[in-house]
Enzyme design. Structure first.
Site, PDB file in Angstrom:
ATOM      1  N   ARG A  27       1.153  -0.201  11.214  1.00  0.00           N
ATOM      2  CA  ARG A  27       0.312  -0.512  12.385  1.00  0.00           C
ATOM      3  C   ARG A  27       0.357  -1.998  12.695  1.00  0.00           C
ATOM      4  NH1 ARG A  27      -4.488   2.226   9.724  1.00  0.00           N
ATOM      5  NH2 ARG A  27      -3.911   4.435   9.758  1.00  0.00           N
ATOM      6  N   GLY A  86      -3.300  -4.744  -2.711  1.00  0.00           N
ATOM      7  CA  GLY A  86      -4.303  -5.701  -3.199  1.00  0.00           C
ATOM      8  C   GLY A  86      -4.494  -5.624  -4.702  1.00  0.00           C
ATOM      9  N   ARG A 142     -14.846  13.892   2.766  1.00  0.00           N
ATOM     10  CA  ARG A 142     -14.571  12.620   3.427  1.00  0.00           C
ATOM     11  C   ARG A 142     -14.429  12.888   4.921  1.00  0.00           C
ATOM     12  NH1 ARG A 142      -9.042   9.461   4.247  1.00  0.00           N
ATOM     13  NH2 ARG A 142      -9.949   7.651   5.231  1.00  0.00           N
ATOM     14  N   ASN A 199     -10.665  15.763   0.749  1.00  0.00           N
ATOM     15  CA  ASN A 199     -10.202  14.858   1.796  1.00  0.00           C
ATOM     16  C   ASN A 199      -9.156  15.624   2.603  1.00  0.00           C
ATOM     17  OD1 ASN A 199      -9.140  12.861   3.374  1.00  0.00           O
ATOM     18  ND2 ASN A 199      -8.702  11.447   1.684  1.00  0.00           N
ATOM     19  N   GLU A 246     -12.173   5.768  -4.098  1.00  0.00           N
ATOM     20  CA  GLU A 246     -12.944   6.374  -3.004  1.00  0.00           C
ATOM     21  C   GLU A 246     -13.497   7.735  -3.402  1.00  0.00           C
ATOM     22  OE1 GLU A 246     -11.083   5.086   1.062  1.00  0.00           O
ATOM     23  OE2 GLU A 246      -9.556   4.886  -0.471  1.00  0.00           O
ATOM     24  N   PHE A 288       5.491  -2.414   0.702  1.00  0.00           N
ATOM     25  CA  PHE A 288       5.477  -3.827   0.336  1.00  0.00           C
ATOM     26  C   PHE A 288       6.342  -4.121  -0.888  1.00  0.00           C
ATOM     27  CE2 PHE A 288       1.782  -3.261   2.961  1.00  0.00           C
ATOM     28  CZ  PHE A 288       1.748  -4.408   3.713  1.00  0.00           C
ATOM     29  N   LYS A 309      -6.414  16.777  -0.027  1.00  0.00           N
ATOM     30  CA  LYS A 309      -6.464  16.217  -1.380  1.00  0.00           C
ATOM     31  C   LYS A 309      -7.798  16.602  -1.986  1.00  0.00           C
ATOM     32  CE  LYS A 309      -4.064  12.024  -0.077  1.00  0.00           C
ATOM     33  NZ  LYS A 309      -4.380  10.682   0.334  1.00  0.00           N
ATOM     34  N   HIS A 339      -9.085  -4.804   1.634  1.00  0.00           N
ATOM     35  CA  HIS A 339      -8.513  -3.499   1.253  1.00  0.00           C
ATOM     36  C   HIS A 339      -7.089  -3.484   1.806  1.00  0.00           C
ATOM     37  CE1 HIS A 339      -8.720   1.029   0.712  1.00  0.00           C
ATOM     38  NE2 HIS A 339      -7.683   0.884   1.516  1.00  0.00           N
ATOM     39  N   LEU A 340      -6.117  -3.735   0.924  1.00  0.00           N
ATOM     40  CA  LEU A 340      -4.730  -3.874   1.377  1.00  0.00           C
ATOM     41  C   LEU A 340      -3.893  -2.721   0.821  1.00  0.00           C
ATOM     42  CD1 LEU A 340      -4.297  -7.721   0.670  1.00  0.00           C
ATOM     43  CD2 LEU A 340      -5.271  -6.608   2.694  1.00  0.00           C
ATOM     44  N   ASN A 342      -1.507   0.877   2.593  1.00  0.00           N
ATOM     45  CA  ASN A 342      -0.711   1.175   3.763  1.00  0.00           C
ATOM     46  C   ASN A 342      -1.487   0.858   5.029  1.00  0.00           C
ATOM     47  OD1 ASN A 342       1.770   2.087   4.469  1.00  0.00           O
ATOM     48  ND2 ASN A 342       1.524   3.931   3.216  1.00  0.00           N
ATOM     49  N   GLY A 343      -2.722   1.373   5.074  1.00  0.00           N
ATOM     50  CA  GLY A 343      -3.704   0.912   6.059  1.00  0.00           C
ATOM     51  C   GLY A 343      -4.417  -0.255   5.405  1.00  0.00           C
ATOM     52  N   HIS A 362     -12.379   2.610   6.185  1.00  0.00           N
ATOM     53  CA  HIS A 362     -12.312   2.316   4.744  1.00  0.00           C
ATOM     54  C   HIS A 362     -13.693   1.972   4.197  1.00  0.00           C
ATOM     55  CE1 HIS A 362      -7.933   0.759   5.440  1.00  0.00           C
ATOM     56  NE2 HIS A 362      -7.876   1.998   4.990  1.00  0.00           N
TER      57      HIS A 362
HETATM   58  P1  ADP Z   1      -2.898   4.279   1.508  1.00  0.00           P
HETATM   59  O1  ADP Z   1      -3.999   4.935   0.705  1.00  0.00           O
HETATM   60  O2  ADP Z   1      -3.378   3.491   2.687  1.00  0.00           O
HETATM   61  O3  ADP Z   1      -1.721   5.153   1.826  1.00  0.00           O
HETATM   62  P2  ADP Z   1      -2.440   2.719  -0.909  1.00  0.00           P
HETATM   63  O4  ADP Z   1      -3.725   2.045  -1.141  1.00  0.00           O
HETATM   64  O5  ADP Z   1      -2.035   3.820  -1.825  1.00  0.00           O
HETATM   65  O6  ADP Z   1      -2.273   3.147   0.596  1.00  0.00           O
HETATM   66  O7  ADP Z   1      -1.308   1.591  -0.942  1.00  0.00           O
HETATM   67  C1  ADP Z   1       0.030   1.942  -0.787  1.00  0.00           C
HETATM   68  C2  ADP Z   1       0.851   0.691  -0.617  1.00  0.00           C
HETATM   69  O8  ADP Z   1       0.598  -0.211  -1.700  1.00  0.00           O
HETATM   70  C3  ADP Z   1       2.331   1.026  -0.701  1.00  0.00           C
HETATM   71  O9  ADP Z   1       2.853   1.226   0.581  1.00  0.00           O
HETATM   72  C4  ADP Z   1       2.911  -0.209  -1.317  1.00  0.00           C
HETATM   73  O10 ADP Z   1       3.416  -0.998  -0.278  1.00  0.00           O
HETATM   74  C5  ADP Z   1       1.770  -0.958  -1.955  1.00  0.00           C
HETATM   75  N1  ADP Z   1       1.974  -1.086  -3.407  1.00  0.00           N
HETATM   76  C6  ADP Z   1       1.720  -0.191  -4.369  1.00  0.00           C
HETATM   77  N2  ADP Z   1       2.073  -0.678  -5.585  1.00  0.00           N
HETATM   78  C7  ADP Z   1       2.576  -1.908  -5.372  1.00  0.00           C
HETATM   79  C8  ADP Z   1       3.115  -2.936  -6.199  1.00  0.00           C
HETATM   80  N3  ADP Z   1       3.223  -2.791  -7.510  1.00  0.00           N
HETATM   81  N4  ADP Z   1       3.531  -4.066  -5.610  1.00  0.00           N
HETATM   82  C9  ADP Z   1       3.432  -4.234  -4.284  1.00  0.00           C
HETATM   83  N5  ADP Z   1       2.952  -3.304  -3.453  1.00  0.00           N
HETATM   84  C10 ADP Z   1       2.513  -2.168  -3.973  1.00  0.00           C
END
Ligand code: ADP
Length: 398
Positions: free
Chosen positions: A241, A334, A91, A7, A385, A285, A14, A208-209, A211-212, A180
């Site tokens: 965003r 999520g 990817r 990736n 992924e 979060f 990565k 899919h919750l 960062n994005g 995603h």
């Molecule tokens: P990306 O791949 O889009 O960078 P991820 O899927 O790794 O993102 O998600 C990262 C986000 O998940 C972090 O910014 C954080 O806000 C949230 N997160 C991770 N662990 C927890 C948790 N235990 N409680 C709440 N939020 C969490």
């Protein structure tokens, strides 16, 4: 067969080496600050010690050379030589309308990916650099491109067209693509497995919750709508965003703040979302959840707005599919935050959802978090992924 999953970003890379038969992770790692002073490779064989080495990497070819050296190294290596890497899965962020599925990489495929560069100017060129570097170092190894957009290519016209002059779609392919896709595809299939039902016979909503963040509607095994658009800026309120907004806001802010369109778009991508709504407090979060429990006003408004937007999309996609069998939560937030899942599900009484508070507190495993009486299921499915890319790659080269 061992599959190397790559990736590649503009200054990072990565990687994971996965055994396609057992689906076990063999090693993983990350190259950072490629082409910048202070480049570093982190390498971790499964079950072994993590190694961090600061070493110059002038470009992505250098980075991949270091990855291959680490994987085949005498001390911490996991394979004897490069022949033990059967294929590479890359990817790729944007496949435009050219790719509705993963594909074996050829010169024509590289050209077609290049033709999508306009649609993802930050990501696709970096992804292509990764392909070129691997081709240089492993010319005989088959490679596969797995696209973030491909799963969403089954959307019907009414879901992917914007209400703008049709000639912009014809001339420039301005439409909804969605991102995603690898995660939405993986999670929806896993959901069918968890429910013990036929994938082709289900109506699923995947949230899919991370960062994005994005939501998709998957009906009878096909994506029928998704919240991200031409770019990943549309849809949910995300870490940084904005998600959906009135397009007129851009000109309004340009005038008021005496900023260029580029500057405002930069803010919509990097300084908005929960970071922006919380007055710059945090895009993470976890930080906001902690403040919410202290009744901090900025955290309460931010988390409420975030959960409301997700719930609104779930409502829209329930209508789009004329029902829903299960709502699935995945990615960093999520998967890990029972708090946010509860806040979102509080809007879903009309679906007859009753959460099981104990199950909603469990982390890190595939789980149905509703009570037996719940009319609609709510599932937590950790996304993977890299495994999805390894599966796609193996399916095409075996
Ligand atoms: P990306 O791949 O889009 O960078 P991820 O899927 O790794 O993102 O998600 C990262 C986000 O998940 C972090 O910014 C954080 O806000 C949230 N997160 C991770 N662990 C927890 C948790 N235990 N409680 C709440 N939020 C969490």
């Amino acid at each position: 067969m061992n599959i190397l999953v790559i990736n590649c970003g503009s200054s990072s890379l990565k990687f994971q080496l996965i055994d396609a038969h057992s689906e076990q992770l063999i090693a993983k790692g990350l190259c950072e600050r490629i082409g910048i002073e202070g480049s570093q490779i982190t390498y971790a064989p499964a079950g072994g010690k993590k190694l961090e080495t600061v070493t110059p990497m002038k470009d992505h070819t250098d980075a991949i050379r270091l990855v291959l050296d680490a994987l085949t190294g005498k001390e911490s290596g996991v394979v004897k030589n490069l022949d033990e890497i059967g294929a590479v899965g890359h990817r790729i962020v944007h496949g435009g309308e050219s790719f509705a599925a993963s594909t074996v990489i050829t010169d024509e495929v590289i050209e077609a990916i290049e033709s999508c560069n306009d649609l993802a100017p930050l990501h696709n060129p970096a992804n292509l650099i990764g392909i070129e570097a691997c081709r240089k170092l492993m010319p005989e190894t088959p490679m596969v491109a797995v696209f973030d957009t491909a799963f969403h290519q089954t959307m019907p016209e009414e879901a992917y067209l914007y209400g703008i002059p049709y000639e912009y779609y014809e001339k420039y392919k301005v439409r909804r693509y969605g991102f995603h896709g690898t995660s939405h595809s993986y999670v929806s299939r896993q959901a069918a497995g968890l429910l013990g039902k036929d994938y082709e016979d289900l109506k699923l909503i995947v949230c899919h919750l991370g960062n994005g963040a994005s939501v998709s509607a998957v009906k009878n095994g096909k994506c029928v709508d998704t919240s991200m658009g031409l770019t990943p800026l549309e849809g949910l309120i995300m870490g940084t965003r904005s998600g959906d907004l009135d397009p007129a806001i851009i000109e309004f802010l340009c005038k008021k703040e005496e900023k260029s369109v580029g500057e405002i778009l930069g803010e919509l991508n990097k300084k908005s979302g929960v970071l922006g709504l919380s007055g710059g407090f945090s895009s993470d979060f976890r930080d906001l959840e902690a403040e919410f429990h202290k009744d901090s006003e900025f955290a309460v408004r931010t988390m409420k707005a975030f959960a409301y937007r997700v719930a609104k999309y779930i409502g829209a996609y329930t209508a789009a599919m004329n029902g829903v069998d299960a709502v699935c939560f995945t990615a960093g937030l999520g998967e890990n935050s029972g708090f946010i899942r509860e806040k979102i599900c509080a809007y879903l009484g009309y679906l007859g959802i009753t959460l099981d508070p104990e199950a909603n507190g469990v982390r890190g495993q595939e789980l149905d978090i509703t009570t037996p009486e719940s009319r609609t299921r709510v599932l937590v499915i950790p996304t993977n992924e890299e495994l999805a890319i390894a599966r796609e790659t193996y399916a095409l080269v075996k």
